[in-house]
Design a protein around this motif. Structure first.
Motif, PDB file in Angstrom:
ATOM      1  N   ARG A  78       0.867  -1.182   0.000  1.00  0.00           N
ATOM      2  CA  ARG A  78       0.000   0.000   0.000  1.00  0.00           C
ATOM      3  C   ARG A  78       0.903   1.231   0.000  1.00  0.00           C
ATOM      4  N   ILE A  79       0.637   2.138  -0.937  1.00  0.00           N
ATOM      5  CA  ILE A  79       1.483   3.320  -1.100  1.00  0.00           C
ATOM      6  C   ILE A  79       0.613   4.563  -0.970  1.00  0.00           C
ATOM      7  N   ILE A  96       4.413  -6.950 -13.754  1.00  0.00           N
ATOM      8  CA  ILE A  96       3.732  -5.989 -12.895  1.00  0.00           C
ATOM      9  C   ILE A  96       2.630  -5.355 -13.731  1.00  0.00           C
ATOM     10  N   ASP A  97       1.382  -5.741 -13.463  1.00  0.00           N
ATOM     11  CA  ASP A  97       0.255  -5.159 -14.179  1.00  0.00           C
ATOM     12  C   ASP A  97       0.025  -3.734 -13.678  1.00  0.00           C
ATOM     13  N   ASN A  98      -0.149  -2.800 -14.605  1.00  0.00           N
ATOM     14  CA  ASN A  98      -0.387  -1.393 -14.272  1.00  0.00           C
ATOM     15  C   ASN A  98       0.751  -0.823 -13.425  1.00  0.00           C
ATOM     16  N   VAL A 110      -2.640   0.419  -4.336  1.00  0.00           N
ATOM     17  CA  VAL A 110      -2.336  -0.873  -3.729  1.00  0.00           C
ATOM     18  C   VAL A 110      -1.904  -1.861  -4.804  1.00  0.00           C
ATOM     19  N   PHE A 111      -0.815  -2.567  -4.536  1.00  0.00           N
ATOM     20  CA  PHE A 111      -0.358  -3.654  -5.394  1.00  0.00           C
ATOM     21  C   PHE A 111      -0.432  -4.943  -4.590  1.00  0.00           C
ATOM     22  N   SER A 120       0.142  -7.106  -9.241  1.00  0.00           N
ATOM     23  CA  SER A 120      -0.887  -6.394  -9.983  1.00  0.00           C
ATOM     24  C   SER A 120      -1.426  -5.258  -9.129  1.00  0.00           C
ATOM     25  N   ARG A 121      -1.658  -4.111  -9.776  1.00  0.00           N
ATOM     26  CA  ARG A 121      -2.268  -2.992  -9.046  1.00  0.00           C
ATOM     27  C   ARG A 121      -3.752  -3.289  -8.900  1.00  0.00           C
TER      28      ARG A 121
END
Length: 123
Positions: A78-79, A96-98, A110-111, A120-121
């Motif tokens: 979480r960023i 890494i999606d998105n 969030v990833f 994935s995001r």
């Protein structure tokens, strides 16, 4: 629910831990990056709560995920940023999606790691 009456609570907890892994407390970290910086996240298997507190809005920032050897499936990242970030790039995994995000001040993204080397995001 079917319960084995001969199974102790300790044995039940050990079985749950073996199936799900040990409970890991989330790790919170904070960074004050400058424009164009690269920040490497801690090499931990815990969920990460990352707070970014740059002094000004940023045009670009790169975050490097924990290495595959340290991370775990179902790990969450979480960023949150206190300032606008026009291009937040997430790197460090095969898929890494998105991976590129525009993050508004006080926004959160969030990833989620759902397979080896695959994030994935989700938000």
């Amino acid at each position: 629910m079917i319960r084995d009456p001969g199974m102790t609570q300790a044995a039940t907890e050990a079985m749950i831990e073996a199936a799900m892994g040990p409970a890991l407390a989330p790790v919170s970290v904070s960074y004050s990056p400058v424009n164009g910086a690269t920040v490497t996240l801690p090499a931990v298997p815990n969920d990460l709560f990352v707070t970014l507190t740059p002094a000004t809005d940023l045009a670009a920032l790169t975050l490097v995920l924990p290495p595959e050897s340290a991370g775990r499936e179902n790990q969450a990242l979480r960023i949150r940023s206190t300032r606008n970030i026009v291009s937040l790039m997430i790197t460090g995994a095969t898929t890494i999606d998105n991976a590129e995000v525009m993050l508004s001040a006080n926004g959160v993204t969030v990833f989620f790691k759902f397979a080896p080397n695959t994030w994935s995001r989700t938000v």
